[in-house]
Scaffold this motif. Structure first.
Motif, PDB file in Angstrom:
ATOM      1  N   LEU A  70      -8.168  26.994  28.618  1.00  0.00           N
ATOM      2  CA  LEU A  70      -8.646  28.333  28.295  1.00  0.00           C
ATOM      3  C   LEU A  70      -8.225  29.336  29.367  1.00  0.00           C
ATOM      4  O   LEU A  70      -7.841  30.465  29.053  1.00  0.00           O
ATOM      5  CB  LEU A  70     -10.168  28.324  28.147  1.00  0.00           C
ATOM      6  CG  LEU A  70     -10.712  27.751  26.845  1.00  0.00           C
ATOM      7  CD1 LEU A  70     -12.220  27.545  26.943  1.00  0.00           C
ATOM      8  CD2 LEU A  70     -10.380  28.668  25.660  1.00  0.00           C
ATOM      9  N   ASP A  71      -8.298  28.930  30.620  1.00  0.00           N
ATOM     10  CA  ASP A  71      -7.885  29.813  31.710  1.00  0.00           C
ATOM     11  C   ASP A  71      -6.388  30.095  31.618  1.00  0.00           C
ATOM     12  O   ASP A  71      -5.940  31.233  31.800  1.00  0.00           O
ATOM     13  CB  ASP A  71      -8.228  29.159  33.051  1.00  0.00           C
ATOM     14  CG  ASP A  71      -8.200  30.148  34.205  1.00  0.00           C
ATOM     15  OD1 ASP A  71      -8.862  31.189  34.102  1.00  0.00           O
ATOM     16  OD2 ASP A  71      -7.494  29.890  35.199  1.00  0.00           O
ATOM     17  N   ARG A 108       2.678  31.642  27.129  1.00  0.00           N
ATOM     18  CA  ARG A 108       3.136  30.279  27.403  1.00  0.00           C
ATOM     19  C   ARG A 108       2.465  29.243  26.508  1.00  0.00           C
ATOM     20  O   ARG A 108       2.783  28.054  26.591  1.00  0.00           O
ATOM     21  CB  ARG A 108       2.873  29.915  28.875  1.00  0.00           C
ATOM     22  CG  ARG A 108       3.407  30.901  29.896  1.00  0.00           C
ATOM     23  CD  ARG A 108       4.914  31.116  29.781  1.00  0.00           C
ATOM     24  NE  ARG A 108       5.682  29.937  30.091  1.00  0.00           N
ATOM     25  CZ  ARG A 108       6.095  29.616  31.321  1.00  0.00           C
ATOM     26  NH1 ARG A 108       5.779  30.389  32.348  1.00  0.00           N
ATOM     27  NH2 ARG A 108       6.823  28.537  31.513  1.00  0.00           N
ATOM     28  N   VAL A 109       1.523  29.662  25.673  1.00  0.00           N
ATOM     29  CA  VAL A 109       0.721  28.729  24.874  1.00  0.00           C
ATOM     30  C   VAL A 109       1.054  28.905  23.396  1.00  0.00           C
ATOM     31  O   VAL A 109       0.891  29.988  22.832  1.00  0.00           O
ATOM     32  CB  VAL A 109      -0.785  28.962  25.113  1.00  0.00           C
ATOM     33  CG1 VAL A 109      -1.620  28.005  24.261  1.00  0.00           C
ATOM     34  CG2 VAL A 109      -1.118  28.784  26.593  1.00  0.00           C
ATOM     35  N   ALA A 110       1.523  27.827  22.754  1.00  0.00           N
ATOM     36  CA  ALA A 110       1.863  27.860  21.335  1.00  0.00           C
ATOM     37  C   ALA A 110       0.712  27.383  20.458  1.00  0.00           C
ATOM     38  O   ALA A 110       0.683  27.663  19.263  1.00  0.00           O
ATOM     39  CB  ALA A 110       3.088  26.995  21.075  1.00  0.00           C
ATOM     40  N   GLY A 111      -0.221  26.663  21.024  1.00  0.00           N
ATOM     41  CA  GLY A 111      -1.372  26.153  20.294  1.00  0.00           C
ATOM     42  C   GLY A 111      -2.349  25.567  21.285  1.00  0.00           C
ATOM     43  O   GLY A 111      -1.967  25.199  22.404  1.00  0.00           O
ATOM     44  N   LEU A 112      -3.624  25.483  20.885  1.00  0.00           N
ATOM     45  CA  LEU A 112      -4.675  24.999  21.780  1.00  0.00           C
ATOM     46  C   LEU A 112      -5.495  23.915  21.097  1.00  0.00           C
ATOM     47  O   LEU A 112      -5.921  24.075  19.947  1.00  0.00           O
ATOM     48  CB  LEU A 112      -5.633  26.124  22.165  1.00  0.00           C
ATOM     49  CG  LEU A 112      -5.264  27.060  23.314  1.00  0.00           C
ATOM     50  CD1 LEU A 112      -6.289  28.201  23.391  1.00  0.00           C
ATOM     51  CD2 LEU A 112      -5.224  26.309  24.644  1.00  0.00           C
ATOM     52  N   LEU A 113      -5.726  22.825  21.816  1.00  0.00           N
ATOM     53  CA  LEU A 113      -6.729  21.844  21.423  1.00  0.00           C
ATOM     54  C   LEU A 113      -7.748  21.769  22.547  1.00  0.00           C
ATOM     55  O   LEU A 113      -7.411  21.451  23.684  1.00  0.00           O
ATOM     56  CB  LEU A 113      -6.117  20.476  21.154  1.00  0.00           C
ATOM     57  CG  LEU A 113      -7.118  19.463  20.554  1.00  0.00           C
ATOM     58  CD1 LEU A 113      -6.457  18.594  19.504  1.00  0.00           C
ATOM     59  CD2 LEU A 113      -7.717  18.573  21.641  1.00  0.00           C
ATOM     60  N   LEU A 114      -8.979  22.111  22.206  1.00  0.00           N
ATOM     61  CA  LEU A 114     -10.070  22.175  23.174  1.00  0.00           C
ATOM     62  C   LEU A 114     -11.053  21.060  22.846  1.00  0.00           C
ATOM     63  O   LEU A 114     -11.767  21.114  21.839  1.00  0.00           O
ATOM     64  CB  LEU A 114     -10.757  23.544  23.103  1.00  0.00           C
ATOM     65  CG  LEU A 114      -9.823  24.749  23.282  1.00  0.00           C
ATOM     66  CD1 LEU A 114     -10.547  26.047  22.964  1.00  0.00           C
ATOM     67  CD2 LEU A 114      -9.255  24.779  24.706  1.00  0.00           C
ATOM     68  N   ALA A 134     -12.365  35.367  21.030  1.00  0.00           N
ATOM     69  CA  ALA A 134     -12.017  36.168  19.859  1.00  0.00           C
ATOM     70  C   ALA A 134     -10.582  36.659  19.891  1.00  0.00           C
ATOM     71  O   ALA A 134     -10.036  37.032  18.843  1.00  0.00           O
ATOM     72  CB  ALA A 134     -12.973  37.348  19.734  1.00  0.00           C
ATOM     73  N   SER A 135      -9.965  36.660  21.071  1.00  0.00           N
ATOM     74  CA  SER A 135      -8.599  37.171  21.184  1.00  0.00           C
ATOM     75  C   SER A 135      -7.548  36.061  21.154  1.00  0.00           C
ATOM     76  O   SER A 135      -6.360  36.340  21.306  1.00  0.00           O
ATOM     77  CB  SER A 135      -8.449  37.991  22.464  1.00  0.00           C
ATOM     78  OG  SER A 135      -8.630  37.183  23.610  1.00  0.00           O
ATOM     79  N   ILE A 136      -7.979  34.818  20.970  1.00  0.00           N
ATOM     80  CA  ILE A 136      -7.009  33.718  20.884  1.00  0.00           C
ATOM     81  C   ILE A 136      -6.254  33.852  19.567  1.00  0.00           C
ATOM     82  O   ILE A 136      -6.844  33.816  18.484  1.00  0.00           O
ATOM     83  CB  ILE A 136      -7.704  32.351  20.990  1.00  0.00           C
ATOM     84  CG1 ILE A 136      -8.293  32.176  22.397  1.00  0.00           C
ATOM     85  CG2 ILE A 136      -6.731  31.215  20.679  1.00  0.00           C
ATOM     86  CD1 ILE A 136      -9.091  30.894  22.591  1.00  0.00           C
ATOM     87  N   GLY A 137      -4.948  33.999  19.674  1.00  0.00           N
ATOM     88  CA  GLY A 137      -4.136  34.251  18.491  1.00  0.00           C
ATOM     89  C   GLY A 137      -3.221  33.111  18.107  1.00  0.00           C
ATOM     90  O   GLY A 137      -2.326  33.293  17.278  1.00  0.00           O
ATOM     91  N   VAL A 138      -3.404  31.940  18.707  1.00  0.00           N
ATOM     92  CA  VAL A 138      -2.564  30.787  18.379  1.00  0.00           C
ATOM     93  C   VAL A 138      -3.408  29.767  17.619  1.00  0.00           C
ATOM     94  O   VAL A 138      -4.645  29.772  17.707  1.00  0.00           O
ATOM     95  CB  VAL A 138      -1.975  30.143  19.655  1.00  0.00           C
ATOM     96  CG1 VAL A 138      -1.064  31.119  20.374  1.00  0.00           C
ATOM     97  CG2 VAL A 138      -3.080  29.649  20.593  1.00  0.00           C
ATOM     98  N   PRO A 139      -2.765  28.871  16.850  1.00  0.00           N
ATOM     99  CA  PRO A 139      -3.533  27.819  16.170  1.00  0.00           C
ATOM    100  C   PRO A 139      -4.399  27.047  17.168  1.00  0.00           C
ATOM    101  O   PRO A 139      -3.925  26.669  18.246  1.00  0.00           O
ATOM    102  CB  PRO A 139      -2.450  26.932  15.567  1.00  0.00           C
ATOM    103  CG  PRO A 139      -1.281  27.844  15.374  1.00  0.00           C
ATOM    104  CD  PRO A 139      -1.327  28.786  16.544  1.00  0.00           C
TER     105      PRO A 139
END
Length: 263
Positions: free
Chosen positions: A100-101, A109-115, A197-202
């Motif tokens: 997240l940071d 630099r981030v194409a997608g996130l798994l948290l 709310a501003s995360i715009g990647v899958p």
């Protein structure tokens, strides 16, 4: 095993798989090391590049985190050194907080996130004090008392014996002073709730159904604040679903990769 030295630190990492599409960057939690991602490295490197570092001060990476931002900065330095413009970033527990940071400060630099089994919330005065007290305890007592105490919160008591033994071994092998430094840095991390709310990647949020460290309800709230995020609850798992139920966890990773749209 690979080692790279940047201007800031030295990192040890695994780098496997064909250089096709956006690579997958796996970020471990505390107090673990890159070996926690063995099932995912074996599966996903069959068709894509997978980068799995030991964070600074963990596993075979030397040093200790001087401050919270350094942990995400180290990952950007690693991507730069490997000439990788973007990655799909998967982080578990502290690794999710680092992810997240990283997204908040380096979104391009981030194409997608798994948290996974993590939280965006910052520390309360009480939790910050508890984290600092834990750091002091690690220095005073070493890792073993903490490892034994936390084992069956990290994994379910019903976890396979080999999984529990691996988790216990990772915790015991961690340098207590370096782990304490990371906990002190973590105590001062910013609250990233407003950034969701501003995360715009899958994005896919994953949580073990029996996780009492980062419960399902908290994961659901976090997923609800990320536009279009999927929430996946993994049965038969506590805080480490990637090891306790790798098939279900890997399906969540597959879902994210499908949404990213890369081979």
């Amino acid at each position: 095993m690979n080692t790279i030295t940047t201007d800031r630190t030295t990192l040890t990492f695994d780098d496997a798989g064909p250089d096709a599409g956006v690579p997958l960057l796996l970020v471990h939690g505390h107090p673990f090391d890159r070996s926690m991602w063995r099932p995912q490295l074996a599966r996903f490197s069959a068709r894509r590049r997978v980068i799995v570092p030991d964070l600074r001060g963990y596993g075979a990476s030397p040093g200790a985190a001087p401050a919270w931002p350094a942990l995400a900065d180290d990952l950007i330095d690693l991507l730069d050194a490997l000439r990788l413009p973007r990655a799909v970033v998967a982080g578990l527990s502290m690794g999710g907080q680092i992810a997240l940071d990283l997204h908040a400060r380096y979104p391009q630099r981030v194409a997608g996130l798994l948290l996974a089994d993590t939280t965006a919330a910052g520390e309360t005065p009480e939790s910050r004090a508890a984290r600092l007290a834990q750091a002091a305890r690690l220095v005073d007592e070493g890792m073993d008392p903490y490892a034994v105490e936390m084992l069956y919160r990290m994994v379910s008591p019903a976890a396979p014996a080999a999984v529990a033994e691996h988790v216990l071994a990772m915790m015991r092998a961690t340098d207590p002073r370096r782990a304490a430094a990371a906990q002190r840095a973590r105590a001062d991390r910013p609250d990233r709730t407003a950034d969701l709310a501003s995360i715009g990647v899958p994005t896919v949020v994953v949580v073990g159904r029996d996780d009492d460290l980062t419960p399902v309800a908290e994961a659901a709230v976090m997923a609800g604040r990320v536009p279009g995020a999927d929430l996946i609850i993994v049965d038969g798992a506590a805080h480490l679903p990637n090891l306790e139920n790798p098939a279900a966890f890997d399906a969540a990773v597959e879902r994210l990769l499908e949404r990213v749209g890369e081979p």
